[in-house]
Write an enzyme that holds these catalytic residues in place. Sequence first.
Site, PDB file in Angstrom:
ATOM      1  N   HIS A 203       0.801  -1.230   0.000  1.00 47.53           N
ATOM      2  CA  HIS A 203       0.000   0.000   0.000  1.00 47.53           C
ATOM      3  C   HIS A 203       0.834   1.280   0.000  1.00 47.53           C
ATOM      4  O   HIS A 203       0.302   2.352  -0.236  1.00 47.53           O
ATOM      5  CB  HIS A 203      -0.935   0.020   1.216  1.00 47.53           C
ATOM      6  CG  HIS A 203      -1.936  -1.096   1.208  1.00 47.53           C
ATOM      7  ND1 HIS A 203      -3.021  -1.115   0.365  1.00 47.53           N
ATOM      8  CD2 HIS A 203      -2.015  -2.226   1.940  1.00 47.53           C
ATOM      9  CE1 HIS A 203      -3.723  -2.220   0.590  1.00 47.53           C
ATOM     10  NE2 HIS A 203      -3.138  -2.911   1.530  1.00 47.53           N
TER      11      HIS A 203
ATOM     12  N   CYS B  18     -32.538   0.706  19.580  1.00 43.78           N
ATOM     13  CA  CYS B  18     -31.511   1.750  19.526  1.00 43.78           C
ATOM     14  C   CYS B  18     -32.167   3.116  19.402  1.00 43.78           C
ATOM     15  O   CYS B  18     -31.748   4.096  20.006  1.00 43.78           O
ATOM     16  CB  CYS B  18     -30.595   1.546  18.326  1.00 43.78           C
ATOM     17  SG  CYS B  18     -29.926  -0.101  18.157  1.00 43.78           S
TER      18      CYS B  18
ATOM     19  N   CYS C 174     -24.151  -1.262  24.604  1.00 42.27           N
ATOM     20  CA  CYS C 174     -25.523  -0.760  24.500  1.00 42.27           C
ATOM     21  C   CYS C 174     -26.513  -1.904  24.644  1.00 42.27           C
ATOM     22  O   CYS C 174     -27.502  -1.808  25.360  1.00 42.27           O
ATOM     23  CB  CYS C 174     -25.730  -0.071  23.155  1.00 42.27           C
ATOM     24  SG  CYS C 174     -25.706   1.724  23.249  1.00 42.27           S
TER      25      CYS C 174
END
Lengths: 266, 106
Positions: free
Chosen positions: A85, A182, A227
């Site tokens: 890269h 959510c 969460c």
Amino acid sequence: MKIRQLLLALTGTIAVAGLGLGFVVSQTTSAKAEGIRSGYTYATKETQGLQDDEMSNPGYLWVDTGEDLWSKAEGDAGKSCNDCHGDAADSMKKAGVSYPKYKDDIGKMQNIEQRINQCRTDNMKAKAWKWESNQLLSMTTYVRNQSTGMPVSVAVDGPAKPFFEKGKAFFNQRRGLLDMACKHCHEDNAGNLIRANVLSQGQINGFPVYRLKWGKVGSSHRRFRGCNKQVRAKPFKNGSDEYVNLELYVAWRGRGLPVETPAVRN
Amino acid sequence: MASARLKVPKKAKKGDIITVKSLIKHKMETGQRKGKDGKPIPRMIIKNVTATYNGAEVFSADWAPAVSANPFLSFKVRATESGTIELKWTDDNGKVVSQSAKITVQ
């Protein structure tokens, strides 16, 4: 667009000058028009100041580690990221804004962590890094840091469409003992208090994020798991299809927000 | 592996007061927490940080368990001569991490 880049450059200069604490120049001029707010705008001034200065932002310790790993040859192929890269500042410039991406060879969405590990197993013939390991977090943070300041723009049409719909359904699906989705916190009640904490819109433009609570950098999937646990639901695995689709939807929700990796949150 | 950052202005005028900023990756385990097995996690903090300016000590601090993980430290010093500013962090295991930066004083 140009004005925004100028603004960002300006914020950068001010932060370097060490006056970052006093200045909160809006980073989200265009996104703000649509009511999209970065978690940065919900953070306290002190936390914002911590993020603005590269020397005080602890997330940059992981960026440094990622930079070291970038040119470290590993695996049977004896190659490093740098061998294929080149300079990450050029080659990884847009990677942070466009993932998760649809990949033909696996027939589903892939996020940055999975892309890094695929590169390792296929091209470097090295072992894949574990999720949330120091190396994978550092590399992800380093790669995404190259896109800092650029607006998030994930492709949600074409082959990505069904996965986007799945992510959207996940976002709106009630789950767990508390029977909450959510959206109940991050869409309906963003900006309101949940006990002593301010709910944010749940944007992931700053991930992998340095969370003061964790005392380290963590991925968006770790946050999703947290969460899910809080609504007493069984969390999915890091890197599961469910979370990658959700990541796509959440990234789309924050379209136009500048990448802030590594952001600092409480 | 770089686990510490140090920033010193590259150039300064003689007599100027300069700001040195540093950041180090360390878990700073307080010794007051318990692990999943109920046993206390042993203390592991950076107990001392020392800064030298061309070999002479200009700053030193003994840290206590209340210092955060990945601590940030900044202090001011008067630029007197060109040379190297070096910071050394020593933790409970006796492991020393050092980082240095050069400054040119005109």
